[in-house]
Design an enzyme around this catalytic site. Sequence first.
Site, PDB file in Angstrom:
ATOM      1  N   CYS A  86       6.477  -7.418   6.193  1.00 24.94           N
ATOM      2  CA  CYS A  86       6.388  -8.435   7.254  1.00 24.94           C
ATOM      3  C   CYS A  86       5.961  -9.780   6.685  1.00 24.94           C
ATOM      4  O   CYS A  86       6.563 -10.815   6.987  1.00 24.94           O
ATOM      5  CB  CYS A  86       5.403  -8.007   8.343  1.00 24.94           C
ATOM      6  N   ARG A 131       0.840  -1.207   0.000  1.00 26.57           N
ATOM      7  CA  ARG A 131       0.000   0.000   0.000  1.00 26.57           C
ATOM      8  C   ARG A 131       0.872   1.252   0.000  1.00 26.57           C
ATOM      9  O   ARG A 131       0.490   2.290  -0.499  1.00 26.57           O
ATOM     10  CB  ARG A 131      -0.918  -0.034   1.237  1.00 26.57           C
TER      11      ARG A 131
END
Length: 222
Positions: free
Chosen positions: A146, A93
């Site tokens: 992550c 994003r």
Amino acid sequence: MNIVVTGFEPFGGEQLNPSWEVARRMDGLQIQSAHLTAHVTAVKLPCSFSASLGVLQQAIQTYQPQVVLALGQADGRSDISVERVAINVCDARIADNEGQQPIDVPVIEGAPAAYFSTLPIKTMVQAMRACGFAAGISQTAGTFVCNQVFFGMQHALAGGQVLSGFVHIPLLPEQAAQRSGASLPSMSVEVLQDGLVCALKAVIESIGDHRADVKISGGTLN
Ligand code: PCA
């Protein structure tokens, strides 16, 4: 026994990342259980799609851990979220710290769609709750760096003896206070450290006792 705990450098214009703040405090810690003593080494990962996995793999080579616990910041989470699954996609994003923003790109071309954590995730949640920490299972580690590190780690260690997984943690109170708009949940670094040590202790106890993970529900309906 050696445990590697990783944390990320700050990203998205922040000054701090709770995952590194707590990991660096855990560096050098000895965690005792009835049968085993584990030594913790903390490793800082860059928030970079291209560089993070290489740093992690180097650390695994160097420290030869039996357990790897990777940590990351998750804005808006109110508990210590033990991740169940890593998926083979990057869909960023925002740009990472090197300006890269991959969209719908596999973490590893041709690899399986997903890997589960090999840590006893329910045991960890149960132990943290029993000690009074807000903890839960999360069904998604997102699609940013992550998840990429989590997926790459599970792929590299698949089929071996090393237990590995990922835990997302809330913002630090000082980060949450700086956000404008809706107030976001946070947790102090001391609480995070105590909660994660409790979870790791449960992991080494379950390894020492050759125990299977407990069957408590971490499921969701939606
Ligand atoms: N959190 C981000 C990347 C680094 C971090 O601490 C994530 O959830 O992907």
